[in-house]
Design an enzyme around this catalytic site. Sequence first.
Site, PDB file in Angstrom:
ATOM      1  CD  GLU A 184      -4.263   3.985  10.218  1.00 33.43           C
ATOM      2  OE1 GLU A 184      -3.229   3.868  11.129  1.00 33.43           O
ATOM      3  OE2 GLU A 184      -4.211   3.792   9.016  1.00 33.43           O
ATOM      4  CG  ASP A 234      -6.267   3.828   6.690  1.00 32.92           C
ATOM      5  OD1 ASP A 234      -6.470   3.421   7.879  1.00 32.92           O
ATOM      6  OD2 ASP A 234      -5.185   4.356   6.287  1.00 32.92           O
ATOM      7  CG  ASP A 240      -0.225   0.042   2.573  1.00 35.65           C
ATOM      8  OD1 ASP A 240      -0.107   1.000   3.018  1.00 35.65           O
ATOM      9  OD2 ASP A 240      -0.061  -1.242   3.183  1.00 35.65           O
TER      10      ASP A 240
END
Length: 289
Positions: free
Chosen positions: A179, A177, A88
């Site tokens: 987090e 994503d 990534d």
Amino acid sequence: MPVHRSGTARRPHTAAAGILLSILSALALVVTLPGAATATATATAAATTAAAKKPEPGSAHMGMGVIKHDGQGGLPRDTRVTQTEGVDVSSHQGNVNWASLWSSGVKWAYVKATEGNYYKNPYFGQQYNGSYNVGMIRGAYHFATPNDSTGANQANYFVDNGGGWSRDGRTLPGALDIEWNPYGAQCYGKTQSGMVAWIRDFLNTYKARTGRDAVIYTATSWWKTCTGNYAGFGSVNPLWIARYNTTVGELPAGWGVQTMWQYTSTGPIVGDHNKFNGALDRVQALAYG
């Protein structure tokens, strides 16, 4: 015998009192100023350090909080399960040498497209198209900032700026994503139920726009803290787990197995390396939908 007026008689005493007050004030300054100056300097230094450590908006990328919060162990052990190597990338990597990655065995990639509703990766074209051109199966990801706007708003921003999907067998569904917040409180100021609602809003909007269920990238410790270990997405959304250790460890509630695993941030060429839980045909199956 001279006659003294009352006003004239008090002047010497007034002057003396003024001198005494000046001396006392000076002594007080000598005693207090060094400490006050130290305290001020300390506070200023702390503020400067905090400002220096705070990343610029848009600079967030997958896993940037993993080592700080979860630590780092060894590399994954060999298993009998076939794994397919992937990477990534974001603007953090700049222009990527995709040919070298392909030659090293990397077969799939995710590229950061957007963050919040205010940032687009300036290297997106080189990274997204470059990975495709060497033969990789690739997809786009969105770094969520739930304190800035709604899930629907950010899902739309993502789709409109590179996060779409097409059934060409080479495009993976978009990844959310979600987090640790690199810019402030780790749960973005949301309650656990508020965070779950935000994620659901993003996922529902993404599916309505693309027809695909988005991948969820997260770390178990963050998920437990910020969603209360919510289990409701596990039956639909593929899990991409972040853990830099020899095994994936405990997974968030609702998922019995991970689809992808980000296992290191110090791998060859680009740093962030991942393992897809299956052979290349399984990566292709996820792309086809």
